[in-house]
Design a protein around this motif. Structure first.
Motif, PDB file in Angstrom:
ATOM      1  N   LEU A  76       0.790  -1.227   0.000  1.00 56.15           N
ATOM      2  CA  LEU A  76       0.000   0.000   0.000  1.00 56.15           C
ATOM      3  C   LEU A  76       0.830   1.289   0.000  1.00 56.15           C
ATOM      4  O   LEU A  76       0.433   2.261  -0.658  1.00 56.15           O
ATOM      5  CB  LEU A  76      -0.998  -0.013   1.156  1.00 56.15           C
ATOM      6  N   PRO A  77       1.969   1.375   0.665  1.00 55.07           N
ATOM      7  CA  PRO A  77       2.759   2.607   0.553  1.00 55.07           C
ATOM      8  C   PRO A  77       3.162   2.944  -0.887  1.00 55.07           C
ATOM      9  O   PRO A  77       3.415   4.103  -1.212  1.00 55.07           O
ATOM     10  CB  PRO A  77       3.984   2.331   1.432  1.00 55.07           C
ATOM     11  N   GLY A  78       3.188   1.947  -1.756  1.00 55.68           N
ATOM     12  CA  GLY A  78       3.475   2.224  -3.157  1.00 55.68           C
ATOM     13  C   GLY A  78       2.447   3.132  -3.800  1.00 55.68           C
ATOM     14  O   GLY A  78       2.739   3.833  -4.769  1.00 55.68           O
ATOM     15  N   ALA A  79       1.227   3.152  -3.262  1.00 55.45           N
ATOM     16  CA  ALA A  79       0.192   4.038  -3.794  1.00 55.45           C
ATOM     17  C   ALA A  79       0.572   5.496  -3.596  1.00 55.45           C
ATOM     18  O   ALA A  79       0.340   6.332  -4.467  1.00 55.45           O
ATOM     19  CB  ALA A  79      -1.147   3.743  -3.126  1.00 55.45           C
ATOM     20  N   ALA A  80       1.160   5.809  -2.445  1.00 53.43           N
ATOM     21  CA  ALA A  80       1.573   7.186  -2.176  1.00 53.43           C
ATOM     22  C   ALA A  80       2.732   7.605  -3.072  1.00 53.43           C
ATOM     23  O   ALA A  80       2.948   8.797  -3.296  1.00 53.43           O
ATOM     24  CB  ALA A  80       1.955   7.347  -0.708  1.00 53.43           C
ATOM     25  N   LEU A  81       3.457   6.631  -3.602  1.00 53.27           N
ATOM     26  CA  LEU A  81       4.573   6.916  -4.504  1.00 53.27           C
ATOM     27  C   LEU A  81       4.142   6.896  -5.966  1.00 53.27           C
ATOM     28  O   LEU A  81       4.973   7.020  -6.859  1.00 53.27           O
ATOM     29  CB  LEU A  81       5.691   5.891  -4.279  1.00 53.27           C
ATOM     30  N   GLY A  82       2.847   6.697  -6.208  1.00 54.85           N
ATOM     31  CA  GLY A  82       2.331   6.682  -7.567  1.00 54.85           C
ATOM     32  C   GLY A  82       2.593   5.393  -8.318  1.00 54.85           C
ATOM     33  O   GLY A  82       2.569   5.378  -9.546  1.00 54.85           O
ATOM     34  N   LEU A  83       2.841   4.300  -7.602  1.00 55.25           N
ATOM     35  CA  LEU A  83       3.160   3.027  -8.247  1.00 55.25           C
ATOM     36  C   LEU A  83       1.921   2.213  -8.606  1.00 55.25           C
ATOM     37  O   LEU A  83       2.049   1.116  -9.139  1.00 55.25           O
ATOM     38  CB  LEU A  83       4.087   2.202  -7.349  1.00 55.25           C
ATOM     39  N   GLU A  88      -6.581   0.304  -7.537  1.00 59.71           N
ATOM     40  CA  GLU A  88      -5.706  -0.694  -6.913  1.00 59.71           C
ATOM     41  C   GLU A  88      -5.411  -0.309  -5.467  1.00 59.71           C
ATOM     42  O   GLU A  88      -5.429  -1.157  -4.574  1.00 59.71           O
ATOM     43  CB  GLU A  88      -4.399  -0.822  -7.687  1.00 59.71           C
ATOM     44  N   ALA A  89      -5.148   0.966  -5.248  1.00 62.81           N
ATOM     45  CA  ALA A  89      -4.877   1.447  -3.891  1.00 62.81           C
ATOM     46  C   ALA A  89      -6.084   1.227  -2.987  1.00 62.81           C
ATOM     47  O   ALA A  89      -5.943   0.783  -1.842  1.00 62.81           O
ATOM     48  CB  ALA A  89      -4.487   2.920  -3.923  1.00 62.81           C
ATOM     49  N   ASP A  90      -7.287   1.533  -3.497  1.00 64.76           N
ATOM     50  CA  ASP A  90      -8.483   1.356  -2.683  1.00 64.76           C
ATOM     51  C   ASP A  90      -8.719  -0.120  -2.373  1.00 64.76           C
ATOM     52  O   ASP A  90      -9.131  -0.461  -1.264  1.00 64.76           O
ATOM     53  CB  ASP A  90      -9.704   1.958  -3.372  1.00 64.76           C
ATOM     54  N   ALA A 161      -1.107   4.953   3.283  1.00 66.26           N
ATOM     55  CA  ALA A 161       0.278   4.475   3.267  1.00 66.26           C
ATOM     56  C   ALA A 161       0.871   4.483   4.670  1.00 66.26           C
ATOM     57  O   ALA A 161       1.525   3.523   5.095  1.00 66.26           O
ATOM     58  CB  ALA A 161       1.124   5.331   2.322  1.00 66.26           C
ATOM     59  N   VAL A 162       0.643   5.562   5.409  1.00 67.11           N
ATOM     60  CA  VAL A 162       1.144   5.640   6.790  1.00 67.11           C
ATOM     61  C   VAL A 162       0.442   4.598   7.651  1.00 67.11           C
ATOM     62  O   VAL A 162       1.069   3.950   8.501  1.00 67.11           O
ATOM     63  CB  VAL A 162       0.977   7.066   7.355  1.00 67.11           C
ATOM     64  N   GLY A 163      -0.847   4.415   7.443  1.00 66.03           N
ATOM     65  CA  GLY A 163      -1.580   3.380   8.168  1.00 66.03           C
ATOM     66  C   GLY A 163      -1.034   1.993   7.890  1.00 66.03           C
ATOM     67  O   GLY A 163      -0.945   1.156   8.793  1.00 66.03           O
ATOM     68  N   ALA A 164      -0.667   1.742   6.642  1.00 70.66           N
ATOM     69  CA  ALA A 164      -0.081   0.450   6.291  1.00 70.66           C
ATOM     70  C   ALA A 164       1.235   0.232   7.021  1.00 70.66           C
ATOM     71  O   ALA A 164       1.504  -0.863   7.535  1.00 70.66           O
ATOM     72  CB  ALA A 164       0.126   0.367   4.777  1.00 70.66           C
ATOM     73  N   LEU A 165       2.059   1.271   7.087  1.00 70.49           N
ATOM     74  CA  LEU A 165       3.330   1.162   7.819  1.00 70.49           C
ATOM     75  C   LEU A 165       3.078   0.966   9.313  1.00 70.49           C
ATOM     76  O   LEU A 165       3.800   0.211   9.976  1.00 70.49           O
ATOM     77  CB  LEU A 165       4.198   2.389   7.548  1.00 70.49           C
ATOM     78  N   ALA A 166       2.062   1.632   9.844  1.00 73.68           N
ATOM     79  CA  ALA A 166       1.697   1.446  11.253  1.00 73.68           C
ATOM     80  C   ALA A 166       1.249   0.009  11.500  1.00 73.68           C
ATOM     81  O   ALA A 166       1.594  -0.594  12.527  1.00 73.68           O
ATOM     82  CB  ALA A 166       0.597   2.429  11.650  1.00 73.68           C
ATOM     83  N   ALA A 167       0.498  -0.560  10.559  1.00 77.17           N
ATOM     84  CA  ALA A 167       0.056  -1.949  10.695  1.00 77.17           C
ATOM     85  C   ALA A 167       1.255  -2.893  10.717  1.00 77.17           C
ATOM     86  O   ALA A 167       1.290  -3.843  11.508  1.00 77.17           O
ATOM     87  CB  ALA A 167      -0.895  -2.317   9.558  1.00 77.17           C
ATOM     88  N   LEU A 168       2.245  -2.630   9.871  1.00 75.98           N
ATOM     89  CA  LEU A 168       3.451  -3.469   9.859  1.00 75.98           C
ATOM     90  C   LEU A 168       4.213  -3.348  11.181  1.00 75.98           C
ATOM     91  O   LEU A 168       4.705  -4.348  11.712  1.00 75.98           O
ATOM     92  CB  LEU A 168       4.353  -3.097   8.681  1.00 75.98           C
TER      93      LEU A 168
END
Length: 188
Positions: A76-83, A88-90, A161-168
């Protein structure tokens, strides 16, 4: 585990070489290999018969939910980077939220449900009220479940993206406590 490792390397190499179509064709077999790797980990924990908390029948489905959560959290952080595009992000955000919910249910059941032995109960208490309590409540629950879930519900790809990193980070905190606490209970 080895086959999964080779698959991940191949998948990343294909993506980096711009062969996304081939990489996308490998996605579903890779997802099955990822779940098999998580399932194998449950089998390995189950072999440690002296660690009663790891003998839970919920361990396999919990590790499968964690695998899905980790996958969404990593991608999911890839969405914030435009990947990836917005749809797909949703989709990944929805997977993340669903996996967070399952992880919370399994975590609660494993640690706060009835335990078949005193050793399992003692290990759970070490996590929730003992030396791992700050790691558990602040890291696993506060950051990994509550903050991650809240951010994933906001209408912002950057928040997702930040939420995904928090989950990890929360997964790391929970699993550290889940692995370490039972090993501190003497077997005899």
């Amino acid at each position: 585990l080895g086959i999964f490792g080779v698959w991940v390397g191949l998948w990343w190499a294909l993506r980096l070489l711009g062969l996304s179509g081939i990489a996308n064709g490998l996605a579903w077999p890779g997802a099955l290999l990822a779940l098999a790797a998580a399932g194998y980990t449950a089998f390995l924990f189950g072999q440690c018969e002296g660690r009663d908390l790891w003998q839970s029948p919920l361990l396999l489905p919990h590790l499968l939910a964690e695998a899905v959560l980790a996958g969404a959290g990593f991608l999911l952080p890839g969405a914030a980077l435009g990947l990836m595009d917005g749809s797909e992000a949703d989709l990944l955000r929805r997977v993340l939220v669903g996996a967070l919910a399952f992880h919370a249910l399994f975590l609660g059941s494993e640690l706060f449900g009835p335990h078949p032995t005193a050793h399992a109960r003692l290990a759970a208490e070490r996590i929730t009220r003992g030396p791992y309590r700050r790691l558990f409540w602040l890291g696993a629950v506060g950051i990994g479940l509550l903050l991650a879930g809240l951010l994933a519900l906001l209408p912002s790809v950057a928040a997702w993206a930040v939420g995904a990193l928090a989950a990890l980070a929360g997964l790391f905190a929970y699993n550290w406590a889940f692995v370490m606490a039972p090993q501190e209970i003497p077997n005899s």
